[in-house]
Design a protein around this motif. Structure first.
Motif, short mmCIF file in Angstrom:
data_model
loop_
_atom_site.label_atom_id
_atom_site.label_comp_id
_atom_site.label_asym_id
_atom_site.label_seq_id
_atom_site.Cartn_x
_atom_site.Cartn_y
_atom_site.Cartn_z
N ARG A 1 1.18 3.88 -3.46
CA ARG A 1 0.67 3.49 -4.78
C ARG A 1 -0.15 2.22 -4.62
N ASP A 2 -1.40 2.27 -5.04
CA ASP A 2 -2.29 1.12 -4.90
C ASP A 2 -1.81 -0.01 -5.81
N PRO A 3 -1.33 -1.13 -5.26
CA PRO A 3 -0.81 -2.20 -6.10
C PRO A 3 -1.89 -2.93 -6.88
N ARG A 4 -3.16 -2.73 -6.51
CA ARG A 4 -4.24 -3.45 -7.17
C ARG A 4 -4.60 -2.85 -8.52
N ARG A 5 -4.18 -1.62 -8.76
CA ARG A 5 -4.67 -0.89 -9.93
C ARG A 5 -4.32 -1.58 -11.24
N GLU B 1 3.92 -8.49 -4.44
CA GLU B 1 5.21 -8.16 -3.83
C GLU B 1 5.15 -6.81 -3.13
N VAL B 2 4.51 -5.83 -3.79
CA VAL B 2 4.37 -4.51 -3.18
C VAL B 2 3.55 -4.62 -1.90
N ALA B 3 2.47 -5.39 -1.93
CA ALA B 3 1.63 -5.57 -0.74
C ALA B 3 2.37 -6.29 0.37
N LEU B 4 3.38 -7.08 0.01
CA LEU B 4 4.14 -7.81 1.01
C LEU B 4 5.17 -6.92 1.70
N ILE B 5 5.86 -6.07 0.94
CA ILE B 5 6.97 -5.31 1.51
C ILE B 5 6.56 -3.91 1.96
N SER B 6 5.40 -3.44 1.54
CA SER B 6 4.97 -2.09 1.91
C SER B 6 3.97 -2.16 3.06
N PRO B 7 4.30 -1.59 4.21
CA PRO B 7 3.36 -1.64 5.34
C PRO B 7 2.01 -1.00 5.03
N ALA B 8 2.03 0.06 4.21
CA ALA B 8 0.78 0.75 3.90
C ALA B 8 -0.13 -0.04 2.99
N GLN B 9 0.40 -1.06 2.29
CA GLN B 9 -0.39 -1.80 1.31
C GLN B 9 -0.70 -3.23 1.75
N HIS C 1 -4.15 -5.05 1.51
CA HIS C 1 -4.70 -5.51 0.24
C HIS C 1 -4.31 -6.95 -0.09
N ARG C 2 -3.56 -7.61 0.79
CA ARG C 2 -3.06 -8.93 0.45
C ARG C 2 -4.18 -9.95 0.25
N ASP C 3 -5.21 -9.90 1.11
CA ASP C 3 -6.31 -10.85 0.97
C ASP C 3 -7.05 -10.65 -0.35
#
Length: 374
Positions: free
Chosen positions: A168-172, A230-238, A241-243
């Protein structure tokens, strides 16, 4: 009258049905995740850990995953710690006071006060109070009272696993909300321009009310961004997107300031219009600057909400150039402003444009460098 009432009721029910159907259709994937998570946590606690009827495994996973935009790690910790502390407090008070209705009332009251002392989280307070109350009112499950605490931890872990594994794209959510917020800010600026061109202070007041109403969306946006990070931190696939989320966070901080400055500007504009502090030339030039700023904010919204990097960079660059062009004109003399009250209005508009330039990616010094010296 009866026909009119029936028609109104039918229209209301039809509208609620459409809204409800849209909300349900948008929640299918999340509902599936919650179902799998809750049933999986229950089955694990029952079949693997051997717990009898581990309802707290299912309920804690539902609370931790949930539809709320609050960060999930916080919810997991609130459920697990609240459950554990509640059981411990309930056992202590049970040993001191015994069982009964009045003892349960004292336990619940003390538990709630203790929870509010330790943390402001609603879930934490609910879990601590509920568990301490259950210890006093119900017999302990097989395996001891802390079995419930273990079940709560199992549910929280399952919620985190689902978060990590589901693509799930956390940026949406934050991107959608920041676009809505900027479009509302653009509408505020256009109302200000309209109020100025018509010399109508009532319209300026309406713009102020509209700007003030952006506070709930701002608060919701902050929560959505924290949850996305938080999702981008704990999900390897996301994690890739942290930057981008970090850059979006800096833009949101600047947008927050711009929205607050728009309220101050709209309030002062009401006074300026009432006192006829601007000449016709000043009204024309300033309303044009407001319209240009609103157009740039719309482009900025597309840039921050864009999904393709090239499109996003193009829109941000366009918004930056348009805002810079407005900033270079923000001098009372260049806008044909001569009276003191009008000059004060320009001074309030300058930091708003600087904030928007920062939201487009510039540093404060770079953004302020476009302003003409006073």
């Amino acid at each position: 009258m009866p026909r009119r009432g029936i028609s109104a009721a039918a229209a209301f029910l039809g509208n609620r049905s459409r809204v409800g159907f849209k909300r349900s259709s948008n929640s299918v994937l999340m509902a599936l995740q919650i179902t799998v998570c809750a049933v999986g946590a229950y089955a694990f606690a029952e079949q693997v850990l051997g717990h009898d009827g581990p309802l707290f495994a299912a309920t804690s996973s539902m609370i931790a995953l949930g539809f709320s935009s609050d960060p999930r790690l916080r919810r997991v910790l609130e459920v697990g710690l609240g459950c554990t502390l509640g059981i411990a407090l309930g056992d202590v008070l049970l040993a001191l006071l015994g069982t009964g209705i009045w003892q349960a009332a004292i336990v619940l009251f003390v538990s709630i006060l203790l929870a509010r002392f330790l943390d402001s989280g609603t879930i934490f307070t609910t879990q601590l109070g509920l568990q301490s109350l259950l210890v006093v009112l119900l017999p302990a499950p097989e395996g001891g009272p802390f079995t419930r605490s273990a079940d709560a931890v199992v549910g929280g872990v399952f919620a985190l696993i689902i978060t990590m594994l589901v693509p799930r794209d956390p940026r949406r959510a934050p991107k959608s909300e920041v676009q809505d917020l900027l479009e509302e800010l653009a509408a505020v600026l256009r109302e200000d321009a309209d109020a100025l061109s018509r010399s109508d202070s009532t319209l300026a007041w309406h713009a102020l009310v509209r700007a003030r109403n952006t506070q709930p969306p701002l608060d919701s946006l902050a929560k959505s961004l924290r949850a996305a990070q938080e999702v981008a931190l704990i999900s390897p696939a996301q994690r890739r997107h942290r930057d981008e989320l970090g850059s979006l966070e800096r833009s949101i901080e600047a947008i927050d300031l711009a929205v607050r400055n728009s309220r101050v500007f709209s309030r002062r504009l009401t006074s300026v219009i009432n006192h006829a502090a601007l000449s016709d030339e000043a009204i024309s030039s300033l309303s044009s600057a407001l319209e240009d700023t609103a157009d740039a904010v719309t482009v900025l919204a597309r840039g921050l909400a864009g999904s393709h990097p090239a499109e996003r960079r193009l829109n941000l660059r366009s918004a930056r150039n348009d805002l810079a062009a407005v900033a270079t004109q923000l001098h009372p003399a260049r806008l044909n402003v001569s009276r003191l009250e009008g000059e004060g209005l320009i001074l309030l508009f300058r930091p708003l444009v600087v904030d928007l330039l920062q939201a487009s990616g510039l540093s404060h010094d770079e953004a302020a460098g476009y302003l003409p010296r006073l």
